[in-house]
Design an enzyme around this catalytic site. Structure first.
Site, PDB file in Angstrom:
ATOM      1  CB  VAL A 111       4.810  11.353  94.168  1.00 43.04           C
ATOM      2  CG1 VAL A 111       6.271  11.718  94.401  1.00 43.04           C
ATOM      3  CG2 VAL A 111       4.676  10.506  92.898  1.00 43.04           C
ATOM      4  N   GLY A 119       9.681  13.820  88.577  1.00 41.97           N
ATOM      5  CA  GLY A 119       9.377  12.940  87.445  1.00 41.97           C
ATOM      6  C   GLY A 119       8.981  11.532  87.840  1.00 41.97           C
ATOM      7  CE1 TYR A 150      -2.800  10.497  86.873  1.00 37.34           C
ATOM      8  CE2 TYR A 150      -4.630  11.722  87.812  1.00 37.34           C
ATOM      9  CZ  TYR A 150      -3.566  10.847  87.968  1.00 37.34           C
ATOM     10  OH  TYR A 150      -3.281  10.343  89.202  1.00 37.34           O
ATOM     11  CG  PHE A 452     -11.626   3.641  89.647  1.00 33.14           C
ATOM     12  CD1 PHE A 452     -10.434   3.365  88.991  1.00 33.14           C
ATOM     13  CD2 PHE A 452     -12.637   4.286  88.940  1.00 33.14           C
ATOM     14  CE1 PHE A 452     -10.265   3.720  87.649  1.00 33.14           C
ATOM     15  CE2 PHE A 452     -12.473   4.635  87.603  1.00 33.14           C
ATOM     16  CZ  PHE A 452     -11.267   4.357  86.952  1.00 33.14           C
TER      17      PHE A 452
HETATM   18  C1  LIG Z   1      -0.018  14.137  91.636  1.00 33.70           C
HETATM   19  C2  LIG Z   1       1.323  13.567  92.091  1.00 33.70           C
HETATM   20  C3  LIG Z   1       1.217  12.051  92.078  1.00 33.70           C
HETATM   21  C4  LIG Z   1       2.409  14.036  91.127  1.00 33.70           C
HETATM   22  O1  LIG Z   1       3.628  13.401  91.421  1.00 33.70           O
HETATM   23  P1  LIG Z   1       5.063  13.997  90.961  1.00 33.70           P
HETATM   24  O2  LIG Z   1       6.026  12.891  91.051  1.00 33.70           O
HETATM   25  O3  LIG Z   1       5.325  15.241  91.699  1.00 33.70           O
HETATM   26  O4  LIG Z   1       4.795  14.320  89.422  1.00 33.70           O
HETATM   27  P2  LIG Z   1       5.945  14.464  88.309  1.00 33.70           P
HETATM   28  O5  LIG Z   1       7.156  15.108  88.907  1.00 33.70           O
HETATM   29  O6  LIG Z   1       6.164  13.166  87.630  1.00 33.70           O
HETATM   30  O7  LIG Z   1       5.240  15.455  87.327  1.00 33.70           O
HETATM   31  C5  LIG Z   1       4.896  15.134  85.990  1.00 33.70           C
HETATM   32  C6  LIG Z   1       4.248  16.336  85.384  1.00 33.70           C
HETATM   33  O8  LIG Z   1       2.975  16.551  86.001  1.00 33.70           O
HETATM   34  C7  LIG Z   1       2.915  17.862  86.569  1.00 33.70           C
HETATM   35  N1  LIG Z   1       2.127  17.724  87.796  1.00 33.70           N
HETATM   36  C8  LIG Z   1       2.309  16.797  88.742  1.00 33.70           C
HETATM   37  N2  LIG Z   1       1.376  16.952  89.697  1.00 33.70           N
HETATM   38  C9  LIG Z   1       0.620  17.976  89.352  1.00 33.70           C
HETATM   39  C10 LIG Z   1      -0.481  18.618  89.952  1.00 33.70           C
HETATM   40  N3  LIG Z   1      -0.975  18.197  91.136  1.00 33.70           N
HETATM   41  N4  LIG Z   1      -1.039  19.653  89.314  1.00 33.70           N
HETATM   42  C11 LIG Z   1      -0.535  20.073  88.125  1.00 33.70           C
HETATM   43  N5  LIG Z   1       0.529  19.504  87.511  1.00 33.70           N
HETATM   44  C12 LIG Z   1       1.094  18.467  88.127  1.00 33.70           C
HETATM   45  C13 LIG Z   1       4.345  18.255  86.804  1.00 33.70           C
HETATM   46  O9  LIG Z   1       4.488  19.648  86.845  1.00 33.70           O
HETATM   47  C14 LIG Z   1       5.031  17.633  85.597  1.00 33.70           C
HETATM   48  O10 LIG Z   1       4.747  18.418  84.461  1.00 33.70           O
HETATM   49  P3  LIG Z   1       5.728  18.414  83.201  1.00 33.70           P
HETATM   50  O11 LIG Z   1       6.107  17.007  82.918  1.00 33.70           O
HETATM   51  O12 LIG Z   1       4.903  19.045  82.138  1.00 33.70           O
HETATM   52  O13 LIG Z   1       6.916  19.230  83.631  1.00 33.70           O
HETATM   53  C15 LIG Z   1       1.671  14.041  93.516  1.00 33.70           C
HETATM   54  O14 LIG Z   1       1.642  15.440  93.534  1.00 33.70           O
HETATM   55  C16 LIG Z   1       0.750  13.554  94.603  1.00 33.70           C
HETATM   56  O15 LIG Z   1       0.987  12.521  95.191  1.00 33.70           O
HETATM   57  N6  LIG Z   1      -0.340  14.292  94.947  1.00 33.70           N
HETATM   58  C17 LIG Z   1      -1.205  13.938  96.051  1.00 33.70           C
HETATM   59  C18 LIG Z   1      -2.025  12.677  95.785  1.00 33.70           C
HETATM   60  C19 LIG Z   1      -2.816  12.804  94.518  1.00 33.70           C
HETATM   61  O16 LIG Z   1      -3.595  13.722  94.338  1.00 33.70           O
HETATM   62  N7  LIG Z   1      -2.622  11.847  93.597  1.00 33.70           N
HETATM   63  C20 LIG Z   1      -3.336  11.779  92.348  1.00 33.70           C
HETATM   64  C21 LIG Z   1      -4.372  10.741  92.501  1.00 33.70           C
HETATM   65  S1  LIG Z   1      -5.593  10.784  91.227  1.00 33.70           S
END
Ligand SMILES: CC(C)(COP(=O)(O)OP(=O)(O)OC[C@H]1O[C@@H](n2cnc3c(N)ncnc32)[C@H](O)[C@@H]1OP(=O)(O)O)[C@@H](O)C(=O)NCCC(=O)NCCS
Length: 452
Positions: A111, A119, A150, A452
């Protein structure tokens, strides 16, 4: 084979995201520009450099095989670039006993920092679980950049990995000789047979997942062979006495001028124990190197037992690697082989409903299980069990646990008794934890050797 493009857009995700002003789209495999924009966004999301043309071609080839979705903010400056990316595809997962279970792999979760914590990831992940179900998968699976993301979606660590370091000066081999031979090959000469060898290696290791077309090319430096990094890749293969290739390694030697180097290996594929030993020996007996570093190896390697000085070997970056999410407990539990016989009832809670219920696991003497839902009704929405008649007799063995804990014990990588000590599993009758530990034990420690 299930076509990942055939899944219609999840209406909940469409509505939730539309309510926040975003468009949720599946990208057609024929839409070159759309896929390119998706790859650019995903690359930026993971903080990587913009891909060069050969890497873009490879990424597009991979993306076309998957269900690729993006979230678009039509009011943004670069509205053609998604503000969020995700992809999923059906893939086998190796389980104890040598079988493969149908799973749904999730990847490319990003994101944009401009749209985080609204969200979007939640909408995307919850939709993926429904796609997994639609695809008939017993589990969903992923590898995670951060361990805090996750769990809330029911994923939990199920197989680990570590970087193995070997101090070359202390690496005196005392293990048996492998009867075949190791020889250098050019990466392009190996690529034809590499997928079949990798398939056999995957099959013998619980926690490994099917390799996808194009994956090995990347490790072998064949995506853009002209780069300095690709030209540094060296490949050696092991052939058994019949001349059949049973394994291979791809590695680089990194070094400063006039100094001994270090072997860095990212691809170690062994379809037999002989191949595994021979390739380890080949790597650790190189001259003019001080250290050998092999990434994403098992935390349970035989290597220390093959060296006179087991302390030549040290494990680094030890941690969770494969995360699983149980979607269909009956299909998942039926697929694997068990370490003992016995009957165990599992009362599984799941706030997201997919895996909730009570299941009876009945394992025969040959390690095969019959799994059936018990008559027990559950209030799945709350992940809680209703009081009422229980189908589990008082004295029968049983555990109460959540889908997350079930995912973590599933491949045998974590013992139920350890999760009980952490207060995450409840034993419902004396002896049930000991039985669960015996049942879920896997002869080979689960391990995943790729991202992956
Ligand atoms: C991880 C990522 C995809 C989260 O996207 P986002 O749209 O901000 O997440 P959301 O707003 O849907 O959050 C959903 C929940 O997860 C939590 N959350 C999201 N990212 C998190 C993180 N990095 N660490 C801890 N909690 C996280 C939020 O606080 C929220 O918690 P809640 O529902 O209990 O209030 C985004 O931060 C990102 O792109 N990170 C960099 C790339 C990455 O690491 N991707 C994961 C690949 S495995």
């Amino acid at each position: 084979m299930f076509d990942p493009h055939s899944i219609p857009a999840d209406p909940t995700a469409v509505n939730v995201l539309a309510g926040r002003g975003f468009e949720y789209r599946q990208i057609d495999p024929a839409d070159e520009a759309g896929l390119q924009a998706w790859v650019q966004a995903e690359t930026r999301g993971f903080h990587h450099a913009r891909p060069e043309a050969p890497e873009m071609r490879r990424a597009l080839q991979v993306a076309r095989q998957r269900n690729v979705r993006g979230v678009y903010d039509l009011s943004a400056h670069d509205a053609h670039l998604p503000v969020a990316t995700i992809d999923g595809w059906p893939s086998g997962l190796s389980v104890p006993g040598g079988r493969s279970v149908d799973a749904w792999a999730v990847s490319g979760v990003t994101v944009s920092p401009t749209h985080r914590r609204r969200g979007i990831a939640r909408a995307l992940l919850e939709a993926q679980l429904r796609y997994a179900k639609e695809a008939g998968a017993a589990l969903a699976m992923l590898t995670a950049t951060e361990a805090t993301i996750y769990g809330r979606f029911g994923f939990s660590p199920a197989a680990s990995a570590a970087t193995v370091h070997v101090d070359r000066r202390r690496a005196h081999w005392i293990g048996p000789e492998s009867p075949g031979r190791v020889q250098f090959v050019e990466p392009a000469d190996l690529i034809g047979k590499a997928p079949a060898i990798a398939r056999r290696a995957v099959a013998r290791t619980p926690g490994e997942i099917d390799r996808w077309p194009g994956m090995l090319e990347r490790h072998l430096g064949l995506v853009d062979p002209s780069t300095r990094e690709s030209r540094a890749v060296r490949v050696a293969r092991y052939d058994d006495v019949a001349g059949q290739t049973q394994g291979f390694v791809a590695f680089r030697v990194v070094r400063q001028p006039d100094e001994p180097g270090a072997v860095e290996c990212d691809l170690f594929v062994a379809a037999s124990d002989d191949a595994e030993r021979a390739l380890w020996r080949f790597l650790v007996e190189q001259d003019f190197v001080t250290e050998i570093r092999v990434r994403l190896r098992s935390v349970d390697e035989p290597l220390p037992w093959l060296l006179e000085d087991p302390r030549a070997v040290s494990l680094h970056e030890v941690g969770d690697h494969l995360w699983l999410r149980i979607i269909d407990p009956v299909a998942a539990l039926s697929a694997r082989e068990y370490g003992a016989s016995g009957t165990l009832t599992l009362e599984v809670g799941d706030p997201l409903r997919h895996a909730a219920g009570t299941f009876v696991l009945d394992v025969a003497g040959d390690g095969r299980a019959e799994v059936r839902p018990a008559e027990e009704t559950t209030d799945a929405a709350a992940g809680q069990f209703r009081s009422g008649r229980r189908s589990r007799p008082q004295a029968a063995h049983g555990l109460r646990l959540d889908a997350r804990e079930l995912a973590s014990i599933y491949l045998g990588g974590t013992r139920a008794s350890v999760l009980a000590r952490a207060g995450r599993i409840t034993e419902l009758a004396p002896g049930s934890l000991a039985l669960a530990d015996r049942l879920f034990h896997a002869p080979r420690t689960p391990h995943l050797s790729i991202w992956f």
